[in-house]
Design a protein around this motif. Structure first.
Motif, PDB file in Angstrom:
ATOM      1  N   ARG A 146      -9.658  16.183  14.990  1.00  0.00           N
ATOM      2  CA  ARG A 146      -9.240  16.020  13.602  1.00  0.00           C
ATOM      3  C   ARG A 146      -9.101  14.558  13.180  1.00  0.00           C
ATOM      4  O   ARG A 146      -9.025  14.279  11.966  1.00  0.00           O
ATOM      5  N   LEU A 147      -9.085  13.649  14.120  1.00  0.00           N
ATOM      6  CA  LEU A 147      -8.968  12.243  13.759  1.00  0.00           C
ATOM      7  C   LEU A 147     -10.248  11.682  13.139  1.00  0.00           C
ATOM      8  O   LEU A 147     -10.236  10.620  12.524  1.00  0.00           O
ATOM      9  N   HIS A 148     -11.360  12.398  13.308  1.00  0.00           N
ATOM     10  CA  HIS A 148     -12.606  11.974  12.670  1.00  0.00           C
ATOM     11  C   HIS A 148     -12.549  12.305  11.177  1.00  0.00           C
ATOM     12  O   HIS A 148     -12.244  13.437  10.802  1.00  0.00           O
ATOM     13  N   GLU A 149     -12.804  11.343  10.335  1.00  0.00           N
ATOM     14  CA  GLU A 149     -12.802  11.553   8.880  1.00  0.00           C
ATOM     15  C   GLU A 149     -14.195  11.969   8.413  1.00  0.00           C
ATOM     16  O   GLU A 149     -15.205  11.497   8.954  1.00  0.00           O
ATOM     17  N   VAL A 150     -14.240  12.824   7.406  1.00  0.00           N
ATOM     18  CA  VAL A 150     -15.517  13.265   6.838  1.00  0.00           C
ATOM     19  C   VAL A 150     -15.712  12.552   5.501  1.00  0.00           C
ATOM     20  O   VAL A 150     -14.949  12.778   4.559  1.00  0.00           O
ATOM     21  N   PRO A 151     -16.713  11.687   5.391  1.00  0.00           N
ATOM     22  CA  PRO A 151     -16.946  10.976   4.126  1.00  0.00           C
ATOM     23  C   PRO A 151     -17.278  11.948   3.000  1.00  0.00           C
ATOM     24  O   PRO A 151     -17.827  13.029   3.244  1.00  0.00           O
ATOM     25  N   PRO A 152     -16.969  11.603   1.765  1.00  0.00           N
ATOM     26  CA  PRO A 152     -17.272  12.488   0.632  1.00  0.00           C
ATOM     27  C   PRO A 152     -18.755  12.489   0.287  1.00  0.00           C
ATOM     28  O   PRO A 152     -19.482  11.525   0.577  1.00  0.00           O
TER      29      PRO A 152
ATOM     30  N   ALA B  36     -22.866   3.690  15.301  1.00  0.00           N
ATOM     31  CA  ALA B  36     -21.916   3.561  16.414  1.00  0.00           C
ATOM     32  C   ALA B  36     -21.711   2.087  16.769  1.00  0.00           C
ATOM     33  O   ALA B  36     -20.572   1.655  17.040  1.00  0.00           O
ATOM     34  N   ARG B  37     -22.768   1.316  16.773  1.00  0.00           N
ATOM     35  CA  ARG B  37     -22.648  -0.114  17.066  1.00  0.00           C
ATOM     36  C   ARG B  37     -21.851  -0.824  15.972  1.00  0.00           C
ATOM     37  O   ARG B  37     -20.995  -1.677  16.251  1.00  0.00           O
ATOM     38  N   PHE B  38     -22.152  -0.456  14.728  1.00  0.00           N
ATOM     39  CA  PHE B  38     -21.461  -1.050  13.582  1.00  0.00           C
ATOM     40  C   PHE B  38     -19.968  -0.729  13.640  1.00  0.00           C
ATOM     41  O   PHE B  38     -19.105  -1.585  13.418  1.00  0.00           O
ATOM     42  N   ALA B  39     -19.647   0.546  13.938  1.00  0.00           N
ATOM     43  CA  ALA B  39     -18.253   0.989  14.002  1.00  0.00           C
ATOM     44  C   ALA B  39     -17.516   0.334  15.165  1.00  0.00           C
ATOM     45  O   ALA B  39     -16.319   0.011  15.063  1.00  0.00           O
ATOM     46  N   ALA B  40     -18.217   0.132  16.282  1.00  0.00           N
ATOM     47  CA  ALA B  40     -17.590  -0.499  17.443  1.00  0.00           C
ATOM     48  C   ALA B  40     -17.172  -1.930  17.112  1.00  0.00           C
ATOM     49  O   ALA B  40     -16.091  -2.394  17.523  1.00  0.00           O
ATOM     50  N   LYS B  41     -17.998  -2.638  16.360  1.00  0.00           N
ATOM     51  CA  LYS B  41     -17.652  -4.009  15.958  1.00  0.00           C
ATOM     52  C   LYS B  41     -16.440  -4.022  15.034  1.00  0.00           C
ATOM     53  O   LYS B  41     -15.689  -5.006  14.996  1.00  0.00           O
ATOM     54  N   ALA B  42     -16.263  -2.907  14.288  1.00  0.00           N
ATOM     55  CA  ALA B  42     -15.106  -2.798  13.392  1.00  0.00           C
ATOM     56  C   ALA B  42     -13.865  -2.318  14.133  1.00  0.00           C
ATOM     57  O   ALA B  42     -12.777  -2.229  13.542  1.00  0.00           O
ATOM     58  N   GLY B  43     -14.032  -1.968  15.405  1.00  0.00           N
ATOM     59  CA  GLY B  43     -12.905  -1.510  16.197  1.00  0.00           C
ATOM     60  C   GLY B  43     -12.598  -0.033  16.041  1.00  0.00           C
ATOM     61  O   GLY B  43     -11.527   0.428  16.455  1.00  0.00           O
ATOM     62  N   ASP B  44     -13.520   0.746  15.471  1.00  0.00           N
ATOM     63  CA  ASP B  44     -13.294   2.182  15.261  1.00  0.00           C
ATOM     64  C   ASP B  44     -13.648   2.959  16.522  1.00  0.00           C
ATOM     65  O   ASP B  44     -14.672   2.685  17.164  1.00  0.00           O
ATOM     66  N   VAL B  45     -12.811   3.938  16.858  1.00  0.00           N
ATOM     67  CA  VAL B  45     -13.136   4.876  17.933  1.00  0.00           C
ATOM     68  C   VAL B  45     -13.330   6.277  17.371  1.00  0.00           C
ATOM     69  O   VAL B  45     -13.725   7.196  18.102  1.00  0.00           O
ATOM     70  N   HIS B  46     -13.051   6.457  16.080  1.00  0.00           N
ATOM     71  CA  HIS B  46     -13.294   7.709  15.377  1.00  0.00           C
ATOM     72  C   HIS B  46     -14.050   7.401  14.085  1.00  0.00           C
ATOM     73  O   HIS B  46     -14.105   6.247  13.645  1.00  0.00           O
ATOM     74  N   MET B  47     -14.623   8.415  13.497  1.00  0.00           N
ATOM     75  CA  MET B  47     -15.323   8.244  12.232  1.00  0.00           C
ATOM     76  C   MET B  47     -14.326   7.839  11.145  1.00  0.00           C
ATOM     77  O   MET B  47     -13.303   8.493  10.954  1.00  0.00           O
ATOM     78  N   ARG B  48     -14.642   6.770  10.443  1.00  0.00           N
ATOM     79  CA  ARG B  48     -13.819   6.296   9.349  1.00  0.00           C
ATOM     80  C   ARG B  48     -14.666   6.247   8.078  1.00  0.00           C
ATOM     81  O   ARG B  48     -15.761   5.678   8.079  1.00  0.00           O
ATOM     82  N   THR B  49     -14.128   6.805   6.997  1.00  0.00           N
ATOM     83  CA  THR B  49     -14.880   6.882   5.742  1.00  0.00           C
ATOM     84  C   THR B  49     -15.264   5.497   5.234  1.00  0.00           C
ATOM     85  O   THR B  49     -16.411   5.262   4.825  1.00  0.00           O
ATOM     86  N   THR B  50     -14.331   4.564   5.251  1.00  0.00           N
ATOM     87  CA  THR B  50     -14.624   3.229   4.731  1.00  0.00           C
ATOM     88  C   THR B  50     -15.721   2.543   5.538  1.00  0.00           C
ATOM     89  O   THR B  50     -16.613   1.894   4.979  1.00  0.00           O
ATOM     90  N   THR B  51     -15.671   2.704   6.839  1.00  0.00           N
ATOM     91  CA  THR B  51     -16.704   2.099   7.695  1.00  0.00           C
ATOM     92  C   THR B  51     -18.052   2.767   7.448  1.00  0.00           C
ATOM     93  O   THR B  51     -19.093   2.097   7.396  1.00  0.00           O
ATOM     94  N   ALA B  52     -18.038   4.096   7.316  1.00  0.00           N
ATOM     95  CA  ALA B  52     -19.282   4.835   7.084  1.00  0.00           C
ATOM     96  C   ALA B  52     -19.955   4.383   5.791  1.00  0.00           C
ATOM     97  O   ALA B  52     -21.178   4.172   5.745  1.00  0.00           O
ATOM     98  N   ILE B  53     -19.180   4.202   4.731  1.00  0.00           N
ATOM     99  CA  ILE B  53     -19.753   3.789   3.448  1.00  0.00           C
ATOM    100  C   ILE B  53     -20.262   2.351   3.534  1.00  0.00           C
ATOM    101  O   ILE B  53     -21.330   2.025   2.998  1.00  0.00           O
ATOM    102  N   ARG B  54     -19.514   1.485   4.213  1.00  0.00           N
ATOM    103  CA  ARG B  54     -19.984   0.098   4.373  1.00  0.00           C
ATOM    104  C   ARG B  54     -21.296   0.054   5.142  1.00  0.00           C
ATOM    105  O   ARG B  54     -22.198  -0.728   4.798  1.00  0.00           O
ATOM    106  N   TRP B  55     -21.421   0.890   6.172  1.00  0.00           N
ATOM    107  CA  TRP B  55     -22.677   0.934   6.942  1.00  0.00           C
ATOM    108  C   TRP B  55     -23.803   1.495   6.085  1.00  0.00           C
ATOM    109  O   TRP B  55     -24.931   0.977   6.094  1.00  0.00           O
TER     110      TRP B  55
END
Length: 304
Positions: free
Chosen positions: A79-85, A31-50
């Protein structure tokens, strides 16, 4: 916000019995990592980078799997939350093969526990009863250490709020019930108000896992019970494994009886899924050999 979705996710899963201590740490970090990226929903690219911040492939796979479970929950609500593969990182969990104690080894372990010092204290009776109970019932060590005197009933032992917050009744063989009764005679001599069944001989406070595991290793060494050079040393939890394997070895041969026997064992041991019980079928050479022999006999019978 991600943090609010995470809080809701943790609350819901904990009501189902999951503790999620490690998962909570990962999710808060994400959540902290995503906040720095400006995400308010789950993003696959951010999740993989983390997840790539993990130091090994196994660590990265674990981190991403935690996010995937959360993402599926969050996506159902928004539905705006993405599910990583799955399978972004190549890692397959390998369960440790258990050490299966022979009947003779269990006898030696209990005899050696009876010889623990000080001989005139509660310690020998505590550990011989504890190890015997684990071997005879397949209880988890955490469940046995959490038992209270009030959990002993004429019908068996009541295991309260165990793994996944499930409670169950563990029926006892007459010999096991008798051994617990004999232990209680010694147990009542310990000064202290604590109601735990297994207590330290010093002060009467509840027996802890660390000291129980350490004592078990000392008893194994004294009893001459050792694993082969290429295998990990036996653990307290392997008494549970040994019980499960013995129970499966005595399983009836007909298909209907096998299903009933396995389901009963799943319930008795407090497994969350029957697949947890099936794992024992291919975790030990003896059972694997028995299955292969049964299949071969079946095929030969069908061909004749």
């Amino acid at each position: 916000m991600l943090s609010e979705a995470i809080d809701t996710y943790l609350k819901v899963r904990r009501t189902l019995g999951f503790k999620l201590f490690t998962a909570q740490g990962y999710l808060v970090s994400y959540a902290r990592f995503a906040a720095k990226a400006g995400d308010v929903h789950m993003r696959t690219t951010t999740a993989i980078r983390w997840a790539k911040l993990g130091q090994s492939e196994a660590s990265r796979a674990v981190r991403l799997n935690v996010l995937i479970r959360f993402a599926r929950f969050a996506h159902a609500e928004e539905r705006l939350h993405e599910v990583p593969p799955n399978h972004v990182f190549c890692h397959r969990r390998i369960r440790r093969h258990p050490y299966i104690f022979s009947d003779a080894e269990i006898v030696r372990i209990l005899e050696q526990a009876q010889r623990l010092n000080p001989p005139d204290s509660l310690r020998p009776q505590t550990y011989s009863t504890l190890f015997g109970l684990l071997a005879a019932t397949g209880m988890r060590i955490s469940e046995a250490l959490a038992l209270r005197i009030s959990d002993i009933t004429p019908d068996g032992l009541i295991v309260r709020q165990a793994k996944f917050r499930k409670s169950r009744l563990v029926c006892l063989h007459d010999s096991v019930a008798s051994a617990i009764g004999q232990y209680l005679v010694h147990r009542t001599k310990v000064v202290g108000a604590d109601e735990h069944l297994f207590v330290s001989h010093r002060g009467g406070h509840p027996l802890g896992y660390a000291i129980a595991a350490e004592t078990f290793q000392a008893v194994l060494a004294a009893a001459g019970v050792n694993a082969p050079p290429d295998r990990p040393r036996p653990r307290l939890h392997d008494l549970r494994h040994s019980f499960a394997v013995r129970a499966l070895q005595t399983c009836p041969e007909s298909r209907d009886r096998v299903a009933q026997h396995t389901l009963a064992l799943t319930t008795y041991m407090g497994h969350a899924h029957v697949s947890d019980t099936y794992w024992y079928l291919d975790s030990t050479p003896q059972l694997t050999s028995d299955i292969a022999s049964a299949c071969e006999a079946y095929l030969q019978g069908g061909a004749s």
